[in-house]
Design a protein around this motif. Structure first.
Motif, mmCIF file in Angstrom:
data_model
loop_
_atom_site.group_PDB
_atom_site.id
_atom_site.type_symbol
_atom_site.label_atom_id
_atom_site.label_comp_id
_atom_site.label_asym_id
_atom_site.label_seq_id
_atom_site.Cartn_x
_atom_site.Cartn_y
_atom_site.Cartn_z
ATOM 1 N N VAL A 106 0.852 -1.180 0.000
ATOM 2 C CA VAL A 106 0.000 0.000 0.000
ATOM 3 C C VAL A 106 0.893 1.236 0.000
ATOM 4 O O VAL A 106 1.880 1.301 0.724
ATOM 5 C CB VAL A 106 -0.929 0.011 1.235
ATOM 6 N N LEU B 73 -6.845 -0.030 7.343
ATOM 7 C CA LEU B 73 -5.921 1.057 7.027
ATOM 8 C C LEU B 73 -5.905 2.022 8.208
ATOM 9 O O LEU B 73 -6.801 2.853 8.358
ATOM 10 C CB LEU B 73 -6.367 1.779 5.752
ATOM 11 N N TRP C 2 -3.353 0.488 -3.692
ATOM 12 C CA TRP C 2 -3.353 -0.780 -2.962
ATOM 13 C C TRP C 2 -3.163 -1.906 -3.966
ATOM 14 O O TRP C 2 -3.950 -2.049 -4.892
ATOM 15 C CB TRP C 2 -4.673 -0.958 -2.226
#
Length: 149
Positions: free
Chosen positions: A74, A113, A128
């Motif tokens: 990410v 997250l 992502w």
């Protein structure tokens, strides 16, 4: 009384799931099909992410590849520069996916997250990726976010 508490908890969880709406995203090289991205809460774009909060991420997809493992990466993209974002678990096989991943099977990848308090208040793009065991992209999506106090 215990039964009432369990019923209330189940109803609250169901209500939260019903409020989840798919997020419009930009695909960035996914091999998977039928991708649906849900971020809770994120009722509109850009997603407003508050410092000190954790957001639920659920990606449903149909794999077009087989893989023994999967690994998430990410990034926050700021001024075109990808900056790694820490997530609690990068192992896709421990994030709702039952490995090995099979071709043409539907999966739900579930992660979170966390937005750290020390992050600056800024607008950026979150990217992502989920990679297979040969580092090929299973899915990749991007959405605009705004980190706020």
């Amino acid at each position: 009384m215990v039964v009432v508490c369990w019923v209330m908890a189940a109803l609250l969880a169901l209500g939260a799931l019903c409020q989840a709406e798919p997020v419009k995203f930009v695909d960035c090289g996914s091999k998977a099909e039928n991708i649906i991205v849900d971020i809770t809460p994120c009722p509109s774009l850009p997603c407003i992410l508050h410092k000190g909060q954790t957001y639920s991420v659920n990606i449903t997809f149909t794999s077009t590849t087989s893989s023994q493992t999967s690994q998430a990466e990410v990034y926050g993209i700021l001024a075109g520069i990808p900056i790694p974002f820490h997530i609690p678990n990068t192992d896709g096989c421990k994030s709702g996916i039952q490995c090995p991943i099979q071709k043409m099977k539907k999966y739900s990848y579930i992660n979170s997250l966390p937005i750290k308090s020390e992050y600056p208040s800024v607008e950026l793009v979150v990217k992502w990726e989920l990679m297979d065991d040969t580092k090929n992209i299973i899915f990749c999506w991007k959405i605009p976010v705004k980190i706020s106090s």
